[in-house]
Design an enzyme around this catalytic site. Structure first.
Site, mmCIF file in Angstrom:
data_model
loop_
_atom_site.group_PDB
_atom_site.id
_atom_site.type_symbol
_atom_site.label_atom_id
_atom_site.label_comp_id
_atom_site.label_asym_id
_atom_site.label_seq_id
_atom_site.Cartn_x
_atom_site.Cartn_y
_atom_site.Cartn_z
ATOM 1 N N HIS A 62 0.863 -1.155 0.077
ATOM 2 C CA HIS A 62 -0.119 0.038 0.106
ATOM 3 C C HIS A 62 0.925 1.335 -0.172
ATOM 4 C CE1 HIS A 62 -3.016 -2.669 2.537
ATOM 5 N NE2 HIS A 62 -3.084 -2.680 1.173
ATOM 6 N N LYS A 72 5.728 6.400 6.969
ATOM 7 C CA LYS A 72 5.234 5.431 8.040
ATOM 8 C C LYS A 72 6.364 5.177 9.106
ATOM 9 C CE LYS A 72 1.804 3.380 5.309
ATOM 10 N NZ LYS A 72 1.184 2.037 4.592
ATOM 11 N N TYR A 132 1.162 1.873 13.883
ATOM 12 C CA TYR A 132 2.138 2.917 13.015
ATOM 13 C C TYR A 132 1.615 4.134 12.957
ATOM 14 C CZ TYR A 132 -1.189 1.261 9.223
ATOM 15 O OH TYR A 132 -2.093 1.013 8.601
ATOM 16 N N ASP A 170 -6.982 -6.202 -1.745
ATOM 17 C CA ASP A 170 -5.576 -6.553 -2.023
ATOM 18 C C ASP A 170 -5.273 -7.539 -3.166
ATOM 19 O OD1 ASP A 170 -4.836 -4.466 -0.111
ATOM 20 O OD2 ASP A 170 -3.962 -5.941 1.316
#
Length: 183
Positions: A62, A72, A132, A170
């Site tokens: 992603h 991230k 995260y 996905d």
């Protein structure tokens, strides 16, 4: 904090120091000054949490497209993952290359993934939790991805295509060749 840059410039493994005693341990998970001293000066605006119940769950690859790109800072609070960052910057000398690391609650290692990279992971233990930080808010119209098993990337995943557990979304992500110029 130990901060080590990986083979792809801008991707770092960050290992916070743990202070152990007979009760367990204490650790400082995030320290803006320590990261800034290492050249990481992003402002994080959102914390995300992910739970994957089954071993072999794959999430990714992603990313969000500019101007909503996300840096991230990923860590595991329970369980263990095989984590991947893929360089999607077409002008980069490391374009299409990836780095991977095993992150776990036990080892405490975090991975910093800069702008222009796709991120994904595969769970190695049941009931794995990720926490995260991201540098940009979620923007539904800017979300994008690359198929986790794209042969052009050659990622050595710890799960076969047959055994991987994926969301429908996905499983339908495009190949890298089909998203050229998106990042």
């Amino acid at each position: 904090m130990q901060i080590i840059e990986l083979e792809l410039p801008g991707v770092f493994l960050i290992t916070p120091k743990r202070f152990h005693d007979d009760r367990g341990f204490f650790t400082e998970l995030y320290n803006a000054k320590a990261l800034a001293d290492a050249g990481i000066r992003d402002v994080f605006v959102q914390d995300n949490f992910s739970l994957s119940s089954k071993v072999g769950t794959v999430r990714g690859l992603h990313f969000q497209v500019p101007p909503y790109s996300q840096v991230k800072l990923v860590r595991v609070s329970r369980g263990r993952i095989f984590d991947v960052a893929v360089d999607l910057r077409p002008t980069s000398p490391t374009y299409k290359r990836y780095v991977s690391a095993e992150l776990s609650a036990e080892n405490g290692i975090q991975i910093y993934i800069p702008d222009g990279f796709a991120h994904g992971f595969c769970t190695l233990e049941p009931d794995t939790e990720l926490v995260y930080k991201v540098s940009s808010h979620y923007a539904p119209g800017a979300e994008a991805g690359v198929l986790w098993s794209d042969p052009e990337l050659g990622i050595a995943w710890p799960v076969s295509e047959r055994d991987a557990i994926l969301s429908e979304k996905d499983a339908k992500l495009p190949l890298l060749k089909d998203i050229a110029g998106l990042v």
